[in-house]
Write a protein that holds these residues in place. Structure first.
Motif, PDB file in Angstrom:
ATOM      1  N   LEU A  21       0.839  -1.196   0.000  1.00 25.57           N
ATOM      2  CA  LEU A  21       0.000   0.000   0.000  1.00 25.57           C
ATOM      3  C   LEU A  21       0.873   1.245   0.000  1.00 25.57           C
ATOM      4  O   LEU A  21       1.772   1.388   0.835  1.00 25.57           O
ATOM      5  CB  LEU A  21      -0.900   0.020   1.242  1.00 25.57           C
ATOM      6  CG  LEU A  21      -1.754   1.281   1.386  1.00 25.57           C
ATOM      7  CD1 LEU A  21      -2.829   1.344   0.305  1.00 25.57           C
ATOM      8  CD2 LEU A  21      -2.380   1.362   2.762  1.00 25.57           C
ATOM      9  N   PHE A  77      -6.678   2.323  -5.175  1.00 26.69           N
ATOM     10  CA  PHE A  77      -7.498   1.895  -4.027  1.00 26.69           C
ATOM     11  C   PHE A  77      -7.991   3.214  -3.414  1.00 26.69           C
ATOM     12  O   PHE A  77      -7.491   3.677  -2.402  1.00 26.69           O
ATOM     13  CB  PHE A  77      -6.589   1.096  -3.083  1.00 26.69           C
ATOM     14  CG  PHE A  77      -7.142   0.782  -1.727  1.00 26.69           C
ATOM     15  CD1 PHE A  77      -8.429   0.301  -1.563  1.00 26.69           C
ATOM     16  CD2 PHE A  77      -6.354   0.950  -0.600  1.00 26.69           C
ATOM     17  CE1 PHE A  77      -8.910   0.007  -0.295  1.00 26.69           C
ATOM     18  CE2 PHE A  77      -6.820   0.651   0.669  1.00 26.69           C
ATOM     19  CZ  PHE A  77      -8.114   0.180   0.821  1.00 26.69           C
ATOM     20  N   TYR A 172     -12.622  -7.461  -0.204  1.00 26.36           N
ATOM     21  CA  TYR A 172     -11.439  -6.915   0.474  1.00 26.36           C
ATOM     22  C   TYR A 172     -11.823  -6.681   1.937  1.00 26.36           C
ATOM     23  O   TYR A 172     -12.609  -5.791   2.235  1.00 26.36           O
ATOM     24  CB  TYR A 172     -11.027  -5.615  -0.211  1.00 26.36           C
ATOM     25  CG  TYR A 172      -9.750  -4.928   0.265  1.00 26.36           C
ATOM     26  CD1 TYR A 172      -9.129  -5.237   1.477  1.00 26.36           C
ATOM     27  CD2 TYR A 172      -9.163  -3.951  -0.512  1.00 26.36           C
ATOM     28  CE1 TYR A 172      -7.968  -4.600   1.873  1.00 26.36           C
ATOM     29  CE2 TYR A 172      -8.000  -3.291  -0.115  1.00 26.36           C
ATOM     30  CZ  TYR A 172      -7.411  -3.619   1.081  1.00 26.36           C
ATOM     31  OH  TYR A 172      -6.265  -2.973   1.488  1.00 26.36           O
ATOM     32  N   ASP A 174     -10.677  -5.459   5.509  1.00 23.98           N
ATOM     33  CA  ASP A 174      -9.636  -4.537   5.957  1.00 23.98           C
ATOM     34  C   ASP A 174      -9.879  -4.139   7.406  1.00 23.98           C
ATOM     35  O   ASP A 174     -10.981  -3.710   7.761  1.00 23.98           O
ATOM     36  CB  ASP A 174      -9.680  -3.282   5.053  1.00 23.98           C
ATOM     37  CG  ASP A 174      -8.424  -2.445   5.135  1.00 23.98           C
ATOM     38  OD1 ASP A 174      -7.581  -2.709   6.013  1.00 23.98           O
ATOM     39  OD2 ASP A 174      -8.295  -1.518   4.320  1.00 23.98           O
ATOM     40  N   SER A 177      -5.836   0.847   7.942  1.00 22.60           N
ATOM     41  CA  SER A 177      -4.399   1.062   8.013  1.00 22.60           C
ATOM     42  C   SER A 177      -3.974   1.396   9.441  1.00 22.60           C
ATOM     43  O   SER A 177      -4.584   2.236  10.095  1.00 22.60           O
ATOM     44  CB  SER A 177      -4.006   2.196   7.063  1.00 22.60           C
ATOM     45  OG  SER A 177      -2.629   2.155   6.827  1.00 22.60           O
ATOM     46  N   GLY A 178      -2.954   0.704   9.905  1.00 32.40           N
ATOM     47  CA  GLY A 178      -2.456   0.937  11.262  1.00 32.40           C
ATOM     48  C   GLY A 178      -3.283   0.258  12.342  1.00 32.40           C
ATOM     49  O   GLY A 178      -3.146   0.587  13.532  1.00 32.40           O
ATOM     50  N   GLY A 202      -6.224  -7.030   4.565  1.00 34.21           N
ATOM     51  CA  GLY A 202      -5.224  -6.041   4.952  1.00 34.21           C
ATOM     52  C   GLY A 202      -5.541  -5.414   6.293  1.00 34.21           C
ATOM     53  O   GLY A 202      -6.560  -5.701   6.913  1.00 34.21           O
ATOM     54  N   GLY A 203      -4.621  -4.571   6.733  1.00 35.25           N
ATOM     55  CA  GLY A 203      -4.805  -3.841   7.988  1.00 35.25           C
ATOM     56  C   GLY A 203      -4.064  -4.476   9.139  1.00 35.25           C
ATOM     57  O   GLY A 203      -4.442  -5.556   9.617  1.00 35.25           O
ATOM     58  N   GLY A 204      -2.973  -3.841   9.563  1.00 37.17           N
ATOM     59  CA  GLY A 204      -2.267  -4.302  10.763  1.00 37.17           C
ATOM     60  C   GLY A 204      -1.425  -5.554  10.577  1.00 37.17           C
ATOM     61  O   GLY A 204      -1.018  -6.171  11.564  1.00 37.17           O
ATOM     62  N   VAL A 224      -0.008  -4.758   2.604  1.00 42.13           N
ATOM     63  CA  VAL A 224       0.846  -4.308   3.713  1.00 42.13           C
ATOM     64  C   VAL A 224       1.292  -2.879   3.460  1.00 42.13           C
ATOM     65  O   VAL A 224       1.737  -2.557   2.355  1.00 42.13           O
ATOM     66  CB  VAL A 224       2.095  -5.215   3.841  1.00 42.13           C
ATOM     67  CG1 VAL A 224       2.911  -4.820   5.063  1.00 42.13           C
ATOM     68  CG2 VAL A 224       1.696  -6.674   3.926  1.00 42.13           C
ATOM     69  N   GLY A 225       1.143  -2.034   4.457  1.00 40.73           N
ATOM     70  CA  GLY A 225       1.565  -0.643   4.309  1.00 40.73           C
ATOM     71  C   GLY A 225       2.366  -0.147   5.492  1.00 40.73           C
ATOM     72  O   GLY A 225       3.586   0.036   5.426  1.00 40.73           O
ATOM     73  N   THR A 226       1.700   0.035   6.623  1.00 34.35           N
ATOM     74  CA  THR A 226       2.312   0.664   7.800  1.00 34.35           C
ATOM     75  C   THR A 226       3.593  -0.040   8.238  1.00 34.35           C
ATOM     76  O   THR A 226       4.569   0.617   8.620  1.00 34.35           O
ATOM     77  CB  THR A 226       1.291   0.678   8.965  1.00 34.35           C
ATOM     78  OG1 THR A 226       0.094   1.326   8.498  1.00 34.35           O
ATOM     79  CG2 THR A 226       1.829   1.429  10.163  1.00 34.35           C
TER      80      THR A 226
END
Ligand code: 1GP
Length: 245
Positions: A21, A77, A172, A174, A177-178, A202-204, A224-226
């Motif tokens: 992400l 997204f 999806y 989720d 994020s974070g 996603g998410g965490g 995956v982002g954070t």
């Protein structure tokens, strides 16, 4: 092969996928470059681009940078209707099916339909489900919707089934994020077993262990982002865990 064809083909072959992400507005100097280098090295399957706010006009530049440096698909997204660029490969047309905000179930779609139909973008209709991740998230606040409680697996299953019955091409799930707590393995397993369309989760997701557990539970593509903001190198272990699952 289109992004969605790639997703379906990988699912059919039992190959699990990873997307990174990118929030173009939140990107710190140098971070995008490091992620692009890692994308080629680790063999990630997609970049997802989006965020909750628009602070700068950097989306086009960000996609151009991705296109000039790697062959990984750039998938929008979008957090809102301004986050659309013809330079991307595909767009997740999100319907927020865990919420009851009509604007995000169908309203924004009507506003943008003609624009999207005329665009060169591959449009992937997506049932977007927020699951409580233990902390209020930007997407929950901005969408004015309540996430599905983490322990209510039956609600998550029925929501995903309803999305599939409505013809949405992917689901999806989720935690936002974070998220403090990623979506539980049990929820991923139950939802994965209930639907035939690809499941994005996603998410965490911060550890290779959780990524592997998600893959084994039925997540076809993990976002995956954070976890990569402070340590982009964590992507190597996460991709290895998912691909080895
Ligand atoms: C959010 O699923 C994505 O939509 C990624 O979440 O930033 O917590 O990895 P994280």
């Amino acid at each position: 092969m289109s992004f969605y064809q790639q997703l379906v083909a990988a699912k059919a072959a039992g190959q699990k996928q990873v997307a990174v992400l990118i929030d173009p507005d939140g990107m710190k100097a140098g971070h995008l470059g490091r992620l692009l280098d890692l994308a080629e090295e680790t063999g990630i399957d997609a970049f997802f681009l989006g965020g909750s706010l628009i602070m700068n006009n950097v989306l086009d530049a960000c996609i151009s940078e991705i296109k000039s440096r790697c062959r990984v698909p750039a998938v929008l997204f979008p957090g809102n209707s301004l986050q659309i660029s013809y330079r991307a490969d595909a767009l997740l047309l999100l319907s927020l099916i865990s919420g009851r905000n009509p604007d995000l179930l169908i309203g924004k779609h009507v506003e943008t339909a003609a624009f999207l139909k005329a665009s060169p973008l591959e449009i992937v209709s997506t049932g977007y489900m927020l699951i409580d991740g233990g902390v209020p998230t930007s997407v929950s606040y901005m969408s004015n919707t309540t996430p599905i409680p983490a322990g209510k697996i039956d609600i998550a299953v029925c929501t995903a089934m309803a999305g599939e019955l409505l013809g949405l091409k992917t689901i999806y799930m989720d935690a936002g994020s974070g998220a403090l707590q990623p979506i539980s393995d049990e929820t991923v397993r139950a939802v994965g077993q209930a639907i035939a369309v690809p499941l994005i989760v996603g998410g965490g997701i911060r550890t290779p262990e959780k990524a592997r557990a998600n893959a084994e539970a039925g997540a076809d593509l993990q976002v995956v982002g954070t976890a990569l903001e402070k340590n982009s190198g964590a992507l190597r272990e996460i991709v290895a865990a998912v691909k080895g699952a």
